[in-house]
Design a protein around this motif. Structure first.
Motif, PDB file in Angstrom:
ATOM      1  N   HIS A  69       0.812  -1.215   0.000  1.00 51.32           N
ATOM      2  CA  HIS A  69       0.000   0.000   0.000  1.00 51.32           C
ATOM      3  C   HIS A  69       0.849   1.272   0.000  1.00 51.32           C
ATOM      4  CE1 HIS A  69      -3.774  -2.133   0.543  1.00 51.32           C
ATOM      5  NE2 HIS A  69      -3.233  -2.828   1.530  1.00 51.32           N
ATOM      6  N   TYR A  70       2.175   1.133   0.101  1.00 52.82           N
ATOM      7  CA  TYR A  70       3.059   2.299   0.170  1.00 52.82           C
ATOM      8  C   TYR A  70       3.920   2.371  -1.092  1.00 52.82           C
ATOM      9  CZ  TYR A  70       1.811   2.230   5.134  1.00 52.82           C
ATOM     10  OH  TYR A  70       1.128   2.242   6.319  1.00 52.82           O
ATOM     11  N   ASP A  71       4.023   3.564  -1.673  1.00 54.03           N
ATOM     12  CA  ASP A  71       4.784   3.701  -2.914  1.00 54.03           C
ATOM     13  C   ASP A  71       6.270   3.870  -2.638  1.00 54.03           C
ATOM     14  OD1 ASP A  71       5.240   6.346  -2.158  1.00 54.03           O
ATOM     15  OD2 ASP A  71       3.828   7.199  -3.594  1.00 54.03           O
ATOM     16  N   GLN A  72       7.025   4.217  -3.680  1.00 56.62           N
ATOM     17  CA  GLN A  72       8.482   4.280  -3.568  1.00 56.62           C
ATOM     18  C   GLN A  72       8.970   5.382  -2.634  1.00 56.62           C
ATOM     19  OE1 GLN A  72       6.727   5.038  -6.239  1.00 56.62           O
ATOM     20  NE2 GLN A  72       7.487   6.899  -7.246  1.00 56.62           N
ATOM     21  N   ASN A  73       8.094   6.324  -2.281  1.00 58.02           N
ATOM     22  CA  ASN A  73       8.466   7.388  -1.349  1.00 58.02           C
ATOM     23  C   ASN A  73       7.878   7.181   0.045  1.00 58.02           C
ATOM     24  OD1 ASN A  73       9.892   8.906  -3.357  1.00 58.02           O
ATOM     25  ND2 ASN A  73       7.908   9.523  -4.201  1.00 58.02           N
ATOM     26  N   GLY A  74       7.223   6.035   0.255  1.00 57.32           N
ATOM     27  CA  GLY A  74       6.641   5.755   1.561  1.00 57.32           C
ATOM     28  C   GLY A  74       5.256   6.314   1.752  1.00 57.32           C
ATOM     29  N   ASN A  75       4.609   6.760   0.666  1.00 61.57           N
ATOM     30  CA  ASN A  75       3.249   7.297   0.759  1.00 61.57           C
ATOM     31  C   ASN A  75       2.219   6.171   0.683  1.00 61.57           C
ATOM     32  OD1 ASN A  75       3.717  10.284   0.638  1.00 61.57           O
ATOM     33  ND2 ASN A  75       4.656   9.728  -1.323  1.00 61.57           N
ATOM     34  N   TYR A  76       1.244   6.213   1.576  1.00 53.73           N
ATOM     35  CA  TYR A  76       0.117   5.292   1.504  1.00 53.73           C
ATOM     36  C   TYR A  76      -0.787   5.758   0.370  1.00 53.73           C
ATOM     37  CZ  TYR A  76      -4.525   3.485   2.849  1.00 53.73           C
ATOM     38  OH  TYR A  76      -5.774   2.907   2.855  1.00 53.73           O
ATOM     39  N   THR A  77      -0.810   4.979  -0.710  1.00 51.01           N
ATOM     40  CA  THR A  77      -1.569   5.382  -1.894  1.00 51.01           C
ATOM     41  C   THR A  77      -1.870   4.154  -2.751  1.00 51.01           C
ATOM     42  OG1 THR A  77      -1.550   6.863  -3.824  1.00 51.01           O
ATOM     43  CG2 THR A  77       0.532   5.811  -3.255  1.00 51.01           C
ATOM     44  N   ASP A  78      -2.847   4.257  -3.618  1.00 53.97           N
ATOM     45  CA  ASP A  78      -3.206   3.158  -4.523  1.00 53.97           C
ATOM     46  C   ASP A  78      -2.343   3.245  -5.777  1.00 53.97           C
ATOM     47  OD1 ASP A  78      -5.209   2.150  -2.859  1.00 53.97           O
ATOM     48  OD2 ASP A  78      -6.690   3.547  -3.652  1.00 53.97           O
ATOM     49  N   TRP A  79      -1.172   2.632  -5.741  1.00 55.02           N
ATOM     50  CA  TRP A  79      -0.272   2.696  -6.894  1.00 55.02           C
ATOM     51  C   TRP A  79      -0.288   1.411  -7.713  1.00 55.02           C
ATOM     52  CZ3 TRP A  79       4.501  -0.196  -6.893  1.00 55.02           C
ATOM     53  CH2 TRP A  79       4.788  -0.845  -5.677  1.00 55.02           C
ATOM     54  N   TRP A  80      -1.046   0.402  -7.251  1.00 53.71           N
ATOM     55  CA  TRP A  80      -1.216  -0.823  -8.018  1.00 53.71           C
ATOM     56  C   TRP A  80      -2.503  -0.731  -8.848  1.00 53.71           C
ATOM     57  CZ3 TRP A  80       0.147  -5.985  -5.090  1.00 53.71           C
ATOM     58  CH2 TRP A  80       1.487  -5.951  -4.700  1.00 53.71           C
ATOM     59  N   THR A  81      -2.469  -1.290 -10.021  1.00 56.54           N
ATOM     60  CA  THR A  81      -3.674  -1.355 -10.842  1.00 56.54           C
ATOM     61  C   THR A  81      -4.655  -2.356 -10.238  1.00 56.54           C
ATOM     62  OG1 THR A  81      -2.768  -3.123 -12.222  1.00 56.54           O
ATOM     63  CG2 THR A  81      -2.340  -0.843 -12.922  1.00 56.54           C
ATOM     64  N   ASN A  82      -5.906  -2.228 -10.613  1.00 64.87           N
ATOM     65  CA  ASN A  82      -6.940  -3.135 -10.089  1.00 64.87           C
ATOM     66  C   ASN A  82      -6.631  -4.593 -10.435  1.00 64.87           C
ATOM     67  OD1 ASN A  82      -8.401  -1.039  -8.983  1.00 64.87           O
ATOM     68  ND2 ASN A  82      -9.699  -0.775 -10.795  1.00 64.87           N
ATOM     69  N   LYS A  83      -6.122  -4.815 -11.650  1.00 65.68           N
ATOM     70  CA  LYS A  83      -5.819  -6.186 -12.056  1.00 65.68           C
ATOM     71  C   LYS A  83      -4.675  -6.765 -11.223  1.00 65.68           C
ATOM     72  CE  LYS A  83      -4.672  -9.087 -16.035  1.00 65.68           C
ATOM     73  NZ  LYS A  83      -4.363  -9.108 -17.501  1.00 65.68           N
ATOM     74  N   THR A  84      -3.663  -5.943 -10.955  1.00 60.64           N
ATOM     75  CA  THR A  84      -2.543  -6.409 -10.138  1.00 60.64           C
ATOM     76  C   THR A  84      -3.003  -6.717  -8.722  1.00 60.64           C
ATOM     77  OG1 THR A  84      -0.920  -5.181 -11.450  1.00 60.64           O
ATOM     78  CG2 THR A  84      -0.265  -5.800  -9.228  1.00 60.64           C
ATOM     79  N   VAL A  85      -3.861  -5.864  -8.174  1.00 63.23           N
ATOM     80  CA  VAL A  85      -4.391  -6.100  -6.830  1.00 63.23           C
ATOM     81  C   VAL A  85      -5.175  -7.402  -6.802  1.00 63.23           C
ATOM     82  CG1 VAL A  85      -6.029  -5.289  -5.082  1.00 63.23           C
ATOM     83  CG2 VAL A  85      -4.467  -3.671  -6.173  1.00 63.23           C
ATOM     84  N   SER A  86      -6.000  -7.624  -7.810  1.00 63.08           N
ATOM     85  CA  SER A  86      -6.797  -8.846  -7.877  1.00 63.08           C
ATOM     86  C   SER A  86      -5.895 -10.077  -7.955  1.00 63.08           C
ATOM     87  CB  SER A  86      -7.722  -8.796  -9.091  1.00 63.08           C
ATOM     88  OG  SER A  86      -8.453  -9.995  -9.215  1.00 63.08           O
ATOM     89  N   ASN A  87      -4.854  -9.994  -8.761  1.00 65.00           N
ATOM     90  CA  ASN A  87      -3.913 -11.116  -8.880  1.00 65.00           C
ATOM     91  C   ASN A  87      -3.180 -11.368  -7.564  1.00 65.00           C
ATOM     92  OD1 ASN A  87      -4.599 -11.434 -11.562  1.00 65.00           O
ATOM     93  ND2 ASN A  87      -2.847 -10.269 -12.342  1.00 65.00           N
ATOM     94  N   PHE A  88      -2.793 -10.287  -6.886  1.00 63.26           N
ATOM     95  CA  PHE A  88      -2.108 -10.424  -5.594  1.00 63.26           C
ATOM     96  C   PHE A  88      -3.020 -11.130  -4.594  1.00 63.26           C
ATOM     97  CE2 PHE A  88      -1.478  -8.969  -1.250  1.00 63.26           C
ATOM     98  CZ  PHE A  88      -0.136  -9.245  -1.048  1.00 63.26           C
TER      99      PHE A  88
END
Length: 772
Positions: free
Chosen positions: A621-640
């Protein structure tokens, strides 16, 4: 339990109890060349005879495919004392029948059967594992430091990055004197017993006076609630709510205030309140302690039953263990006014404004458990003042009972031991308690002297190499990952590049190489060699004050949250950092003088474990700068999520014996992040070692030619988790620990490792679950 307990950001390799039991281990140099030569010759003879005798044992037909015996010439075998030491450690831990055990079905027994046979739990231990042995070796080193005079020049380690000032009037010397005074005060049991309950009663009397029954109106009662919670919070005691500071998940350079339910209500786990036998025993203990402290006569009537029933309701209202650290559930930013409205009786704004620095404008908080606060508001209306007063007194007793020696609190200590299956009257040796006390309260001072004795610049460089190699291999795995969409892979690679690696010890905030900095860091801690209780209070108050003083300043990204002797590691999502104290970089997990597969198998897997947390069920849930944000696509989230369900189901099938002798299943959701990290860590570490070995071939360890080097990589990994646990401790950890039992961390991780199955020539090569 201090106010910082509710901040969930950092994900560590071990749970809190294991961390407390896990201080580091360092290998002592041999006393003389002659002694080393004699030991070398004796061990070599024993290992050679052992190898010759075992080589004639026929393998069962089911195992003939698992081992392809390598042929080593004398030049290929490492015969240094360090290598013989490593070999003897592995052989010592292996099952006596290791050549007959199928590694593909029972690798834990193969690697750890001998460890269990040769290690018994002390009466004061709920569990122990290889990390405990490392910790206890280091505890002994710290004891020697604290019980010896200030080190002279001849005792300095030439390879240490830290060089102490030998001047008797130096700042180093003053810092050492402070350590000694704190340690000596803790050791002085005669004085502690003579003082008895007096210092604890001062806190209890002050707590009671702040919640005076003379206040009859609702507004006066609310004011008393607020005042009492504030008083205890400054002593590091969480009551009704926990509050603290930390990086804002959505703005990780900014410090924010958070409010939550306490992590622990009274009993170690909320599930314990569902066990009638435990609840009945707990009530008896509360009653005994209150009676012995005469609280029922001087502080109004005390009913243990009503107090425990109140705690039971608080526990039922608090978040489940698998939800409390879930950023998608706890990140609820609110105005201070809105937070106040959830539980108006507490006047949260008044509590918090008395904790923040003067002049700081507090207008926004993260409410981590809003439903708990709403339920708490209802409970406060239904609960008598006597019960609430008893609750506050009990929280203070639980937090500070460990700092007194008196019969009055003995029932609580006995009960705490019983919950973990220990001997009720057992205690750790006093020096162990005191080493831990000094590390907890003056940890950075102690860290400086630990580094001087037990860590080298060479070890730091090797640690950096391993972690950097793990990063490179993880990037390669990301590039070949099919369940992630390409745009997500690109961002994930950037995140790996951005991960900050902290190895060994901090050189900033504070810089433990600078004695003047350390002196100023602890200047406000008052230490008296005959005032153990007061020392503990002063140590706690400094940490509480330092935490709240961070408000209004940028997040200190140079800060470490584990002292240097700690046998543990962690990943911090908002900081996007992985941290490895020198304590975990010790034999047998890490050694610069043995073949690389030993260190890559254990410490390398730990490194990969922490890096994998950047992409587990929390870190994703955290991006490359440590921010809590939705940086994954819906398809990637579903696969995860599809892959994650496999881990959940796999580990939920592991069980321990429950209190009623029925199987108690591992919580696959609570342990998900750690299980994913274990699998990813081993995969990345194995690839990193194979690349290094292709460039510079490793020597073989003597007496272990039954195994290939690839197999010894996995033996080294599993050797780190060899241990045993009492039934009651195992049950408690099922409820509270985000880590699976250690034996399951071996079996589950090996079942998920394609490299393991290929190395041991298992029939089925496909992993049970796999992400990377």
């Amino acid at each position: 339990m201090d106010s910082r307990e509710m901040l969930p950001e950092k994900t560590s390799l071990l749970d809190d109890e294991e961390k407390n039991a896990s201080r580091p281990r360092c290998r002592r140099p041999s006393h003389s060349v002659r002694a080393a030569a004699l030991l070398f010759g004796a061990l070599l003879l024993i290992l050679t005879l052992s190898r010759l005798s075992l080589s004639n044992i026929p393998l069962p037909s089911c195992l003939k495919g698992h081992h392809k015996k390598p042929h080593h010439g004398p030049a290929d075998i490492c015969l240094t004392p360090a290598c013989i030491h490593a070999s003897s450690e592995i052989l010592y831990n292996l099952s006596p029948d290791y050549q007959r055990i199928d590694p593909c079905t029972d690798f834990e027994e193969l690697v750890c059967g001998g460890w269990r046979d040769r290690h018994d739990l002390r009466p004061d231990q709920g569990d122990a594992f290889t990390g405990t042995m490392m910790a206890e070796s280091s505890e002994m080193l710290l004891r020697h430091i604290l019980e010896a005079p200030y080190p002279d020049t001849s005792e300095h380690s030439s390879s240490s990055p830290s060089q102490l000032d030998t001047d008797s009037g130096s700042v180093d010397h003053d810092n050492f004197d402070k350590l000694k005074a704190a340690y000596d005060a803790c050791l002085d049991e005669d004085t502690i017993k003579k003082i008895g309950i007096t210092p604890l009663m001062e806190i209890l009397n002050e707590t009671s006076s702040r919640f005076s029954i003379a206040r009859q109106s609702n507004s006066a009662k609310n004011e008393a609630l607020s005042d009492t919670i504030l008083y205890l919070a400054k002593l590091g005691v969480s009551s009704l709510v926990s509050s603290g500071t930390g990086a804002d998940d959505k703005d990780p350079d900014t410090v924010i205030v958070s409010v939550s339910a306490p992590y622990r209500i009274g009993l170690p786990a909320k599930e314990h309140y569902e066990d009638e036998k435990i609840v009945k025993r707990y009530e008896e203990v509360v009653s005994q302690v209150f009676s012995a402290l005469k609280l029922g006569t001087t502080h109004g009537s005390v009913t243990a039953h009503s107090l425990v029933e109140f705690e039971k309701k608080l526990a039922a209202a608090s978040p489940d263990a698998e939800d409390r650290d879930d950023v998608t559930k706890y990140y609820n930013p609110m105005s201070l006014t809105d937070a106040d409205s959830l539980v108006p009786q507490l006047n949260l704004s008044n509590i918090l404004k008395n904790l923040v620095p003067s002049g700081y404008n507090l207008d926004r908080v993260i409410v981590m458990a809003p439903e708990y606060l709403k339920d708490l508001a209802k409970l406060l209306d239904e609960t008598s003042e006597d019960t609430l007063r008893s609750y506050f007194l009990w929280k203070a007793i639980q937090s500070y009972a460990g700092y007194i020696e008196a019969d009055a609190v003995t029932p609580y200590r006995q009960f705490s031991n019983e919950l973990q299956g220990k001997d009720p009257d057992s205690k750790p040796e006093r020096w162990r308690t005191c080493v831990g006390h000094v590390d907890d309260g003056l940890g950075w001072l102690l860290s400086r002297f630990f580094v001087e004795k037990a860590f080298s610049a060479k070890a730091k460089d090797f640690g950096d190499q391993i972690v950097s190699d793990i990063k490179d291999q993880f990037i390669k795995k990301l590039k070949s990952t099919e369940w992630m969409e390409p745009e997500v892979v690109d961002l994930a690679i950037r995140k790996v590049h951005n991960i900050v690696q902290k190895i060994g010890y901090p050189d900033k905030s504070p810089n433990i190489m600078d004695p003047e900095t350390l002196f100023k860091y602890y200047e406000r801690v008052n230490i008296n060699s005959s005032a153990f209780f007061e020392n503990a209070v002063s140590m706690t108050q400094l940490e509480v004050a330092r935490e709240w003083a961070a408000l209004g300043k940028p997040v200190d990204r140079d800060q470490w949250d584990m002292t240097v002797p700690t046998v543990n590691a962690y990943y911090n999502p908002p900081g996007n950092e992985i941290v490895f104290p020198a304590g975990i970089m010790q034999f047998p997990v890490f050694d610069v003088n043995v073949p690389d597969y030993v260190s890559y198998g254990a410490f390398g897997s730990v490194s990969g474990h922490e890096l994998s947390h950047a992409f587990d069920s929390t870190g994703r849930h955290y991006d490359q700068n440590g921010n809590y944000t939705d940086w994954w696509t819906n398809k990637t989230v579903s696969n995860f999520k599809e892959h994650a369900e496999c881990f959940i189901e796999q580990y939920s099938n592991f069980t321990v014996d429950g209190a009623d002798n029925k199987p108690l299943h591992v919580n696959g959701r609570l342990t998900l992040g750690e299980n994913i990290a274990d699998a990813g860590g081993v995969a990345a570490a194995f690839a990193a070692w194979k690349k290094r070995a292709a460039e510079t071939p490793n020597q073989h360890l003597p007496g272990l030619d039954f195994f290939s080097q690839e197999q010894l990589f996995f033996v080294s990994y599993a050797n780190w988790w060899c241990g045993k646990t009492r039934k009651e401790t195992a049950i408690q950890r099922i409820f509270t620990d985000p880590h699976a039992p250690k034996w399951a961390r071996i079996l589950g991780t090996m079942a998920n490792s394609r490299d393991f199955k290929e190395s041991f020539h298992c029939k089925a090569k496909e992993p049970v679950c796999e992400l990377w």
